[in-house]
Design a protein around this motif. Structure first.
Motif, PDB file in Angstrom:
ATOM      1  N   ASP A  73       3.168  -1.683   6.215  1.00 27.22           N
ATOM      2  CA  ASP A  73       3.478  -2.977   5.612  1.00 27.22           C
ATOM      3  C   ASP A  73       2.665  -3.154   4.333  1.00 27.22           C
ATOM      4  O   ASP A  73       1.547  -2.629   4.214  1.00 27.22           O
ATOM      5  N   GLU A  74       3.209  -3.914   3.385  1.00 31.47           N
ATOM      6  CA  GLU A  74       2.605  -4.016   2.060  1.00 31.47           C
ATOM      7  C   GLU A  74       2.237  -5.455   1.730  1.00 31.47           C
ATOM      8  O   GLU A  74       2.676  -6.395   2.385  1.00 31.47           O
ATOM      9  N   GLY A  75       1.444  -5.614   0.642  1.00 26.48           N
ATOM     10  CA  GLY A  75       1.042  -6.930   0.179  1.00 26.48           C
ATOM     11  C   GLY A  75      -0.082  -7.514   1.012  1.00 26.48           C
ATOM     12  O   GLY A  75      -0.550  -6.916   1.980  1.00 26.48           O
ATOM     13  N   ALA A  76      -0.536  -8.723   0.620  1.00 28.40           N
ATOM     14  CA  ALA A  76      -1.652  -9.372   1.314  1.00 28.40           C
ATOM     15  C   ALA A  76      -1.307  -9.655   2.778  1.00 28.40           C
ATOM     16  O   ALA A  76      -2.103  -9.390   3.679  1.00 28.40           O
ATOM     17  N   LEU A  77      -0.091 -10.189   3.012  1.00 30.14           N
ATOM     18  CA  LEU A  77       0.325 -10.448   4.390  1.00 30.14           C
ATOM     19  C   LEU A  77       0.484  -9.142   5.157  1.00 30.14           C
ATOM     20  O   LEU A  77       0.145  -9.054   6.340  1.00 30.14           O
ATOM     21  N   GLY A  78       0.996  -8.123   4.470  1.00 29.21           N
ATOM     22  CA  GLY A  78       1.165  -6.823   5.110  1.00 29.21           C
ATOM     23  C   GLY A  78      -0.151  -6.247   5.571  1.00 29.21           C
ATOM     24  O   GLY A  78      -0.246  -5.661   6.664  1.00 29.21           O
ATOM     25  N   GLU A  79      -1.208  -6.413   4.753  1.00 30.29           N
ATOM     26  CA  GLU A  79      -2.531  -5.911   5.132  1.00 30.29           C
ATOM     27  C   GLU A  79      -3.028  -6.612   6.389  1.00 30.29           C
ATOM     28  O   GLU A  79      -3.648  -5.991   7.264  1.00 30.29           O
ATOM     29  N   MET A  80      -2.756  -7.917   6.472  1.00 33.13           N
ATOM     30  CA  MET A  80      -3.171  -8.661   7.667  1.00 33.13           C
ATOM     31  C   MET A  80      -2.422  -8.157   8.898  1.00 33.13           C
ATOM     32  O   MET A  80      -2.997  -8.042   9.980  1.00 33.13           O
ATOM     33  N   ARG A  81      -1.140  -7.835   8.719  1.00 36.80           N
ATOM     34  CA  ARG A  81      -0.348  -7.337   9.844  1.00 36.80           C
ATOM     35  C   ARG A  81      -0.831  -5.967  10.287  1.00 36.80           C
ATOM     36  O   ARG A  81      -0.866  -5.660  11.482  1.00 36.80           O
ATOM     37  N   VAL A  82      -1.189  -5.118   9.313  1.00 37.67           N
ATOM     38  CA  VAL A  82      -1.722  -3.796   9.653  1.00 37.67           C
ATOM     39  C   VAL A  82      -3.036  -3.941  10.416  1.00 37.67           C
ATOM     40  O   VAL A  82      -3.297  -3.213  11.376  1.00 37.67           O
ATOM     41  N   ARG A  83      -3.869  -4.906   9.999  1.00 34.68           N
ATOM     42  CA  ARG A  83      -5.130  -5.147  10.696  1.00 34.68           C
ATOM     43  C   ARG A  83      -4.867  -5.592  12.136  1.00 34.68           C
ATOM     44  O   ARG A  83      -5.554  -5.164  13.067  1.00 34.68           O
ATOM     45  N   LYS A  84      -3.852  -6.444  12.320  1.00 37.20           N
ATOM     46  CA  LYS A  84      -3.480  -6.863  13.673  1.00 37.20           C
ATOM     47  C   LYS A  84      -3.024  -5.665  14.504  1.00 37.20           C
ATOM     48  O   LYS A  84      -3.349  -5.546  15.693  1.00 37.20           O
ATOM     49  N   THR A  85      -2.270  -4.771  13.860  1.00 40.05           N
ATOM     50  CA  THR A  85      -1.793  -3.586  14.568  1.00 40.05           C
ATOM     51  C   THR A  85      -2.960  -2.717  15.010  1.00 40.05           C
ATOM     52  O   THR A  85      -2.971  -2.175  16.118  1.00 40.05           O
ATOM     53  N   LYS A  86      -3.964  -2.580  14.147  1.00 39.07           N
ATOM     54  CA  LYS A  86      -5.148  -1.791  14.519  1.00 39.07           C
ATOM     55  C   LYS A  86      -5.863  -2.425  15.707  1.00 39.07           C
ATOM     56  O   LYS A  86      -6.399  -1.722  16.572  1.00 39.07           O
TER      57      LYS A  86
ATOM     58  N   THR B 296       5.579  11.276   8.519  1.00 37.77           N
ATOM     59  CA  THR B 296       4.997  10.968   7.216  1.00 37.77           C
ATOM     60  C   THR B 296       3.481  10.880   7.365  1.00 37.77           C
ATOM     61  O   THR B 296       2.943  10.971   8.477  1.00 37.77           O
ATOM     62  N   GLU B 297       2.792  10.671   6.259  1.00 34.77           N
ATOM     63  CA  GLU B 297       1.340  10.541   6.298  1.00 34.77           C
ATOM     64  C   GLU B 297       0.930   9.330   7.139  1.00 34.77           C
ATOM     65  O   GLU B 297      -0.106   9.348   7.810  1.00 34.77           O
ATOM     66  N   ILE B 298       1.757   8.280   7.116  1.00 38.00           N
ATOM     67  CA  ILE B 298       1.482   7.092   7.939  1.00 38.00           C
ATOM     68  C   ILE B 298       1.493   7.472   9.425  1.00 38.00           C
ATOM     69  O   ILE B 298       0.614   7.071  10.190  1.00 38.00           O
ATOM     70  N   ASP B 299       2.469   8.264   9.820  1.00 33.15           N
ATOM     71  CA  ASP B 299       2.539   8.705  11.222  1.00 33.15           C
ATOM     72  C   ASP B 299       1.332   9.554  11.594  1.00 33.15           C
ATOM     73  O   ASP B 299       0.757   9.409  12.678  1.00 33.15           O
ATOM     74  N   GLU B 300       0.938  10.442  10.677  1.00 30.84           N
ATOM     75  CA  GLU B 300      -0.224  11.302  10.933  1.00 30.84           C
ATOM     76  C   GLU B 300      -1.499  10.467  11.047  1.00 30.84           C
ATOM     77  O   GLU B 300      -2.381  10.765  11.856  1.00 30.84           O
ATOM     78  N   GLU B 301      -1.585   9.403  10.242  1.00 32.43           N
ATOM     79  CA  GLU B 301      -2.758   8.525  10.316  1.00 32.43           C
ATOM     80  C   GLU B 301      -2.826   7.837  11.678  1.00 32.43           C
ATOM     81  O   GLU B 301      -3.900   7.706  12.274  1.00 32.43           O
ATOM     82  N   LEU B 302      -1.671   7.404  12.176  1.00 34.65           N
ATOM     83  CA  LEU B 302      -1.642   6.778  13.499  1.00 34.65           C
ATOM     84  C   LEU B 302      -2.068   7.766  14.581  1.00 34.65           C
ATOM     85  O   LEU B 302      -2.829   7.412  15.489  1.00 34.65           O
TER      86      LEU B 302
END
Length: 398
Positions: A72-85, A105-111
């Motif tokens: 997810d992207e943008g300021a709200l996206g960053e908050m959503r990624v933090r929630k996911t973590k 993708t690299e995102i999948d590898e990061e997960l």
């Protein structure tokens, strides 16, 4: 407990992770057989984690968690990624949903790196296999949420990730013999929920009954008279920690005494750390920071334990001008290095993995970690007595 009564903290938590538009929500709906999550071709449709308690065989009672896209992207996206973590900290196992038409993708590898780092067992589900045409993967399995292909195989794979046999740890049952008499002290005051018992009290009663012992529940105001009338000495008195001071006075010295909070800390696996951490109370100085963390989000009453009583008792006991901060529910600071002590509730609403994560955060940051019951017993000068139901721990106290 039956399925409907199984608390969230006692269920296996299964998190579904992946990029936006990989089809996480569609896979969740296919696995659950319900329209749990909103599905759309628009990226980022899932904006907040979606929780669903259900039964998933062969696991039994579970909590399914659908998470926002990890890209997810943008300021709200960053908050959503933090929630996911944060979801990772309470997930007993994970399903990584990959768009099979695009591949990893690299995102999948990061997960995957995060799964490995946090020791979360996981399975990779390559969704949209009906579009990609690929039905074989060496590191996962192909599925199609829209066509319902191989969903049963995915459920079987998820079921094999986590062992869900009978839990060995008991709240108190392993400390009792059949027909032992246990008196439970349950204050009914302005802070008590209306018309029901709180979860640790319910679970403790059930554990006592399963041990073949006898439970008697009484308010703190009737404890002394009840003990006088029993005619037989109880094997144990278990009290709400808030009533420790009066219950200690009313309970004869030859009767074992402890609290629901202390037993819950044992059940959740952090009692020994709590006993080691509590002595810091006597060394706190003006300006030291204390975090009081509660696992549930109940409505705060006028004399709430976490936000009112404990802060007051801490300042009275230490005589210091402490900086006291509080958190509740699933919120827990990412950086706790500035705290001098963390006092946590018994964790009845948190699953074992999340409770272990919080304890480990404190350990890694070098911050002493204790719990409500141990803290209150220590401040009342009865820590040793409150632990003698567990002689190995009780005998550690001078």
């Amino acid at each position: 407990m039956g399925l409907n009564e199984t608390p969230s903290s006692e269920r296996v938590h299964i998190g579904f992770f992946g990029r936006r538009n990989a089809g996480k929500s569609s896979v969740v709906n296919a696995v659950t057989g319900q329209e749990l999550s909103v599905v759309s071709d628009i990226k980022g449709t899932t904006t907040d984690p979606v929780y669903k308690s259900m039964e998933l065989l062969p696991m039994g009672p579970v909590v399914i968690i659908d998470t926002p896209g990890f890209d997810d992207e943008g300021a709200l996206g960053e908050m959503r990624v933090r929630k996911t973590k944060q979801i990772l900290n309470r997930s007993d196992c994970a399903v990584l949903v990959v768009d099979a038409t695009l591949g990893k993708t690299e995102i999948d590898e990061e997960l995957i790196r995060l799964f490995v780092e946090k020791k979360i067992p996981y399975v990779v589900a390559y969704n949209k296999c009906d579009e990609s045409g690929n039905k074989e993967y060496s590191d996962g399995l192909a599925v199609s949420a829209t066509e319902g292909l191989f969903i049963h195989d995915l459920k079987e794979r998820i079921g094999a990730l986590v062992h869900t046999g009978d839990a060995k740890m008991k709240i108190v049952g392993d400390l009792l013999k059949p027909l032992d008499l246990v008196v439970l002290v349950i204050p009914i005051d302005t802070a008590a929920p209306k018309g029901r018992l709180i979860l640790p009290q319910q679970q403790t009663i059930r554990d006592i009954l399963e041990a073949g012992a006898v439970a008697i529940s009484v308010r703190d105001t009737e404890l002394k008279e009840t003990l006088d009338k029993l005619g037989t000495k109880p094997a144990l008195v278990i009290t709400d920690s808030q009533a420790f001071e009066q219950v200690n006075k009313d309970t004869p010295d030859d009767i074992l005494l402890t609290s629901f909070s202390i037993l819950m800390a044992r059940y959740k696996g952090f009692l020994e750390d709590s006993v080691k951490g509590v002595s810091v109370l006597s060394d706190l100085k003006d300006g030291d920071k204390v975090l009081i963390s509660e696992g549930c989000t109940h409505h705060r009453q006028c004399d709430d334990i976490g936000t009112v009583k404990l802060p007051r008792w801490l300042k009275e006991f230490t005589g210091k001008n402490l900086i006291i901060e509080t958190t509740s529910g699933r919120e827990f600071p990412e950086d706790i290095s500035s705290y001098d002590l963390i006092i946590h509730c018994g964790g009845c609403m948190l699953n074992e993995r999340e409770m272990e994560y919080r304890r480990k955060c404190a350990d890694d940051a070098g911050v002493p970690f204790t719990n409500y019951g141990i803290t209150i017993a220590y401040m009342n000068g009865i820590l040793k007595r409150s632990l003698m139901v567990l002689p190995d721990l009780g005998n550690m106290i001078p």
